[in-house]
Design a protein around this motif. Sequence first.
Motif, PDB file in Angstrom:
ATOM      1  N   ARG A 108      -1.494  -1.080  -8.946  1.00 29.82           N
ATOM      2  CA  ARG A 108      -2.473  -2.103  -8.276  1.00 29.82           C
ATOM      3  C   ARG A 108      -3.653  -1.816  -7.906  1.00 29.82           C
ATOM      4  O   ARG A 108      -4.364  -2.507  -7.680  1.00 29.82           O
ATOM      5  N   ASN A 136      14.344  -0.804   0.562  1.00 28.66           N
ATOM      6  CA  ASN A 136      12.825  -1.236   0.232  1.00 28.66           C
ATOM      7  C   ASN A 136      12.745  -1.749  -1.073  1.00 28.66           C
ATOM      8  O   ASN A 136      11.656  -2.186  -1.000  1.00 28.66           O
ATOM      9  N   GLY A 140      11.648   6.991   2.531  1.00 21.87           N
ATOM     10  CA  GLY A 140      10.741   6.018   3.484  1.00 21.87           C
ATOM     11  C   GLY A 140       9.394   6.120   2.960  1.00 21.87           C
ATOM     12  O   GLY A 140       8.575   5.289   2.869  1.00 21.87           O
ATOM     13  N   TRP A 141       8.903   7.417   2.835  1.00 19.90           N
ATOM     14  CA  TRP A 141       7.471   7.662   2.302  1.00 19.90           C
ATOM     15  C   TRP A 141       7.347   7.230   0.929  1.00 19.90           C
ATOM     16  O   TRP A 141       6.494   6.501   0.520  1.00 19.90           O
ATOM     17  N   ARG A 160       7.258   3.569  -0.052  1.00 18.85           N
ATOM     18  CA  ARG A 160       5.721   2.996   0.469  1.00 18.85           C
ATOM     19  C   ARG A 160       4.822   3.231  -0.277  1.00 18.85           C
ATOM     20  O   ARG A 160       3.604   2.738  -0.273  1.00 18.85           O
ATOM     21  N   LEU A 161       4.813   4.505  -1.144  1.00 17.54           N
ATOM     22  CA  LEU A 161       3.760   4.570  -2.144  1.00 17.54           C
ATOM     23  C   LEU A 161       4.068   3.942  -3.559  1.00 17.54           C
ATOM     24  O   LEU A 161       3.131   3.030  -3.800  1.00 17.54           O
ATOM     25  N   HIS A 216       6.327   1.366  -4.258  1.00 19.60           N
ATOM     26  CA  HIS A 216       6.644  -0.015  -4.356  1.00 19.60           C
ATOM     27  C   HIS A 216       5.242  -0.857  -3.847  1.00 19.60           C
ATOM     28  O   HIS A 216       5.280  -1.682  -4.264  1.00 19.60           O
ATOM     29  N   LEU A 261       1.792   0.185  -4.056  1.00 24.57           N
ATOM     30  CA  LEU A 261       0.764   0.593  -4.855  1.00 24.57           C
ATOM     31  C   LEU A 261       0.736   0.245  -6.452  1.00 24.57           C
ATOM     32  O   LEU A 261      -0.197   0.312  -7.106  1.00 24.57           O
ATOM     33  N   VAL A 311       3.649  -2.793   5.590  1.00 26.84           N
ATOM     34  CA  VAL A 311       4.049  -1.688   4.966  1.00 26.84           C
ATOM     35  C   VAL A 311       5.008  -0.699   6.030  1.00 26.84           C
ATOM     36  O   VAL A 311       6.115  -0.112   5.540  1.00 26.84           O
ATOM     37  N   ALA A 312       4.658  -0.811   7.120  1.00 29.03           N
ATOM     38  CA  ALA A 312       5.437   0.094   8.078  1.00 29.03           C
ATOM     39  C   ALA A 312       6.990  -0.701   8.374  1.00 29.03           C
ATOM     40  O   ALA A 312       7.943   0.018   8.285  1.00 29.03           O
ATOM     41  N   GLN A 313       6.898  -2.001   8.513  1.00 22.72           N
ATOM     42  CA  GLN A 313       8.172  -2.573   8.808  1.00 22.72           C
ATOM     43  C   GLN A 313       8.751  -3.218   7.804  1.00 22.72           C
ATOM     44  O   GLN A 313      10.015  -3.536   8.039  1.00 22.72           O
ATOM     45  N   PRO A 365       8.381  -3.071   3.972  1.00 26.42           N
ATOM     46  CA  PRO A 365       7.930  -2.700   2.833  1.00 26.42           C
ATOM     47  C   PRO A 365       8.267  -3.388   1.607  1.00 26.42           C
ATOM     48  O   PRO A 365       7.634  -3.625   0.627  1.00 26.42           O
ATOM     49  N   ARG A 366       9.777  -3.803   1.861  1.00 28.50           N
ATOM     50  CA  ARG A 366      10.413  -4.513   0.615  1.00 28.50           C
ATOM     51  C   ARG A 366       9.732  -5.717   0.179  1.00 28.50           C
ATOM     52  O   ARG A 366       9.546  -5.896  -1.012  1.00 28.50           O
ATOM     53  N   HIS A 367       8.784  -6.315   1.171  1.00 29.34           N
ATOM     54  CA  HIS A 367       8.197  -7.971   0.787  1.00 29.34           C
ATOM     55  C   HIS A 367       6.718  -7.495   0.697  1.00 29.34           C
ATOM     56  O   HIS A 367       6.090  -8.445   0.295  1.00 29.34           O
ATOM     57  N   VAL A 368       6.383  -6.132   0.494  1.00 29.36           N
ATOM     58  CA  VAL A 368       4.705  -6.058   0.070  1.00 29.36           C
ATOM     59  C   VAL A 368       4.748  -6.627  -1.459  1.00 29.36           C
ATOM     60  O   VAL A 368       5.550  -6.002  -2.312  1.00 29.36           O
ATOM     61  N   ALA A 369       3.728  -7.131  -1.570  1.00 32.32           N
ATOM     62  CA  ALA A 369       3.263  -7.627  -3.068  1.00 32.32           C
ATOM     63  C   ALA A 369       2.175  -7.358  -3.701  1.00 32.32           C
ATOM     64  O   ALA A 369       1.408  -7.105  -2.641  1.00 32.32           O
ATOM     65  N   ALA A 370       1.908  -7.809  -4.572  1.00 33.92           N
ATOM     66  CA  ALA A 370       0.475  -7.219  -5.197  1.00 33.92           C
ATOM     67  C   ALA A 370      -0.624  -8.113  -4.686  1.00 33.92           C
ATOM     68  O   ALA A 370      -1.793  -7.494  -4.160  1.00 33.92           O
ATOM     69  N   ILE A 424      -2.265  -6.162  -1.594  1.00 36.49           N
ATOM     70  CA  ILE A 424      -3.323  -5.097  -1.994  1.00 36.49           C
ATOM     71  C   ILE A 424      -4.452  -5.933  -2.426  1.00 36.49           C
ATOM     72  O   ILE A 424      -5.772  -5.471  -2.030  1.00 36.49           O
ATOM     73  N   LYS A 432      -8.400  -5.599  -1.026  1.00 36.05           N
ATOM     74  CA  LYS A 432      -9.722  -5.447  -1.970  1.00 36.05           C
ATOM     75  C   LYS A 432     -10.696  -6.782  -1.663  1.00 36.05           C
ATOM     76  O   LYS A 432     -11.821  -6.379  -1.422  1.00 36.05           O
ATOM     77  N   ILE A 439      -7.470   2.216  -0.008  1.00 35.70           N
ATOM     78  CA  ILE A 439      -6.014   1.705  -0.067  1.00 35.70           C
ATOM     79  C   ILE A 439      -4.996   2.836  -0.120  1.00 35.70           C
ATOM     80  O   ILE A 439      -3.916   2.924   0.589  1.00 35.70           O
ATOM     81  N   VAL A 440      -4.998   3.813  -1.193  1.00 37.43           N
ATOM     82  CA  VAL A 440      -4.238   4.977  -1.192  1.00 37.43           C
ATOM     83  C   VAL A 440      -4.129   5.589   0.016  1.00 37.43           C
ATOM     84  O   VAL A 440      -2.880   5.968   0.589  1.00 37.43           O
ATOM     85  N   CYS A 473      -2.109   3.864   2.640  1.00 39.46           N
ATOM     86  CA  CYS A 473      -0.674   4.030   2.236  1.00 39.46           C
ATOM     87  C   CYS A 473       0.145   5.140   2.570  1.00 39.46           C
ATOM     88  O   CYS A 473       0.923   5.338   2.912  1.00 39.46           O
ATOM     89  N   ALA A 484       2.900   5.634   5.060  1.00 38.76           N
ATOM     90  CA  ALA A 484       4.279   6.176   4.353  1.00 38.76           C
ATOM     91  C   ALA A 484       4.717   7.573   5.023  1.00 38.76           C
ATOM     92  O   ALA A 484       5.892   7.732   5.159  1.00 38.76           O
TER      93      ALA A 484
END
Lengths: 194, 158
Positions: free
Chosen positions: A18, A91, A176-177, A180-181, A183, A185, B105-107, B109-114, B117, B121, B130-131, B134, B138
């Motif tokens: 992304r 996740n 967990g780490w 988070r990268l 999924h 990024l 992202v901490a709590q 992450p499953r629902h993080v989407a494009a 990001i 930006k 951004i990296v 993360c 992470a």
Amino acid sequence: MTRVLHKFTRSVPQWRPRVTPVRLEDATQEQLAALQVTPSNTKVSDYVLTLAHDVESLAVRSPLFNAIMYDEGGMSRAERELGALGPSIVNRCIYCAAVHADRHAKLEGDTSVTDALFARGEKATLSPRDQAIFNFAFKSAKAPSEATAEDMQALRAAGLSEEEILDLILSSALFGWANRLMHVLGDPVREGVE
Amino acid sequence: MNLFETTALRAASATSDSIPAVWARENIFAMTQDAEQAVLRPRDFGAFPHSFRAALAARIARLAGDGVLAEHYLEGAGDHEKIADPAVTGEAQGKRHVLTFVDKVAQDPRHVAAEDIEKLKAAGVSDADIVRLCELVAFLAYQIRVVSGLRLMQGQAR
């Protein structure tokens, strides 16, 4: 046509970043070293090129990842993969789940465990030992407080040694780490239609 | 650094007697400490100075209910201490976009989407930053779970 995958699969997809990955031709010496690029090895994935934006983290994470997943002794390779799958399912990291389900199936020579996990998630019925391992990995991925003394007791009752329990803590935490990268990024994608 | 002085073992109050198994993975705890250095105190910190990173780490530890790790990180938070409080949105500091992303992202992450990001930006955060963000969140997810697992091994209540 490229599709983003939303369902779990053992067939490893491609990964589409992304953000724009570092271009190999623009990489610094430090990045090339962390990417382990040599004249005979110039093939680097978009994922690793993306992580090369933070080269100091990448340089320490790769050996740490390998030590947790592959160092000798302690928990078996296949059970460490199960430890990786718990968080990857929580996740919903489709890419991580595919890679590690595929490895688990190949190491075990059997797809039944990962078939059951992909079909039923936390409701899957596994052997007592696999169940204790998966439950711990799954719960601690949801939130550290979800894994309890009873879950630790279940690991010991299932016959895990202290060394194996430590390896499970490390391999499940590691994802967990990783989730988070991977999924966050990028997207898991596949060319063509189903 | 002595094995038992690494953040993970110290935060879990682990000793040679309480978890002798850690000796077999001494290299992993040493590398975990190196990773903490790389994400909290990197030479090239991009848009996020060390004290800001420490405050984010304390915030993430608090979100996970880990007061011991939160205290550890708060020591380095300096002027950014306020954002270590999960109730602070970051609006007043001009960091709302960063904190919203970090918390998700901490709590969750499953629902993080494009689009998450894309929002960074749009707020002017570079790809490299951004990296970096993360990696920080992470790593904390990893370290927090190592610590809580070690506590469970020793039969400690949270």
